[in-house]
Scaffold this motif. Structure first.
Motif, PDB file in Angstrom:
ATOM      1  N   SER A  16     -17.735  39.713  -2.750  1.00 57.45           N
ATOM      2  CA  SER A  16     -19.123  40.149  -2.597  1.00 57.45           C
ATOM      3  C   SER A  16     -19.075  41.575  -2.223  1.00 57.45           C
ATOM      4  O   SER A  16     -20.185  42.472  -2.460  1.00 57.45           O
ATOM      5  N   ALA A  19     -19.044  44.188  -4.606  1.00 56.96           N
ATOM      6  CA  ALA A  19     -20.174  44.336  -5.457  1.00 56.96           C
ATOM      7  C   ALA A  19     -20.186  43.278  -6.600  1.00 56.96           C
ATOM      8  O   ALA A  19     -20.642  43.242  -7.682  1.00 56.96           O
ATOM      9  N   MET A  21     -21.452  40.199  -7.844  1.00 56.95           N
ATOM     10  CA  MET A  21     -22.839  39.515  -7.575  1.00 56.95           C
ATOM     11  C   MET A  21     -22.766  38.006  -7.956  1.00 56.95           C
ATOM     12  O   MET A  21     -23.247  37.343  -7.222  1.00 56.95           O
ATOM     13  N   TYR A  24     -21.452  36.480  -4.508  1.00 60.34           N
ATOM     14  CA  TYR A  24     -22.666  36.611  -3.594  1.00 60.34           C
ATOM     15  C   TYR A  24     -23.632  35.411  -3.983  1.00 60.34           C
ATOM     16  O   TYR A  24     -24.036  34.732  -3.236  1.00 60.34           O
ATOM     17  N   SER A  25     -23.870  35.167  -5.182  1.00 63.10           N
ATOM     18  CA  SER A  25     -24.719  34.297  -5.793  1.00 63.10           C
ATOM     19  C   SER A  25     -24.329  32.798  -5.413  1.00 63.10           C
ATOM     20  O   SER A  25     -25.056  32.048  -5.030  1.00 63.10           O
ATOM     21  N   TYR A  61     -26.389  40.495   2.763  1.00 61.06           N
ATOM     22  CA  TYR A  61     -25.812  41.286   1.889  1.00 61.06           C
ATOM     23  C   TYR A  61     -25.716  42.567   2.382  1.00 61.06           C
ATOM     24  O   TYR A  61     -24.453  43.358   2.181  1.00 61.06           O
TER      25      TYR A  61
END
Length: 190
Positions: A16, A19, A21, A24-25, A61
């Motif tokens: 994450s 970058a 995503m 992180y999701s 985040y």
């Protein structure tokens, strides 16, 4: 690089930070229900709880670079959510006459102790210890229901027992784990 269910939180945090995503999701997916529930039980409005939970993940985040990836991501994002909740209460609390500050300080202190990262890691360590003490059939049963997300009906067929027998086994295993964790945590200073 694709995600797998076995990716641990540390791997997802590191990805994450670059970058990713999707990584992180996955962290959000894993912890959003817990964060939302922790806030929702303390608020009367569902929408406020949703907003605070979402804001907690946005802040997490943004501060991901400051997070120690060796620590529990779930505990960290919940602590962010609790800080947001305390700020929300300060802004929206009614004017109280009398010594409410002392009571609020005690409640905040209790929340801080009960939901600290250390307490969560102690609870997880106790759970791991208690799981190791179970026999192989019990471990298999719990894995099928909670890891593989099999229904009681599916598990019942696998073991060849009645539905009521399987629900009672699961109930007894949960109760056994709860007692073991409580005993284990009671033997450690908080």
């Amino acid at each position: 690089m694709s995600l797998s269910m076995e990716d641990d939180d540390k791997t997802l945090v590191l990805r994450s930070r670059s970058a990713d995503m999707a990584a992180y999701s996955e962290l959000v997916r894993r912890y959003q229900g817990n964060v939302r529930a922790c806030i929702a039980v303390r608020l009367t409005g569902k929408h406020e709880a949703e907003d605070l939970a979402q804001e907690a993940f946005i802040i997490a985040y943004r501060k991901l670079e400051d997070f120690d990836a060796d620590r529990s991501f779930g505990a960290w994002v919940r602590s962010i959510a609790f800080n947001l909740l305390r700020n929300y209460w300060r802004k929206h609390r009614p004017t109280v006459v009398g010594g409410a500050e002392e009571l609020e300080a005690l409640v905040d202190e209790h929340i801080g102790i009960v939901y600290s990262e250390r307490h969560e890691s102690d609870t997880m360590a106790a759970l791991r210890h208690c799981m190791e003490r179970l026999d192989e059939d019990a471990k298999k049963l719990l894995a099928m229901h909670y890891t593989d997300e099999m229904s009681v009906a599916e598990i019942r067929e696998e073991f060849g027992v009645k539905h009521s027998t399987m629900t009672m086994r699961l109930h007894r295993l949960r109760d056994q784990l709860k007692k073991c964790i409580t005993e284990k945590e009671g033997s450690c200073p908080v």
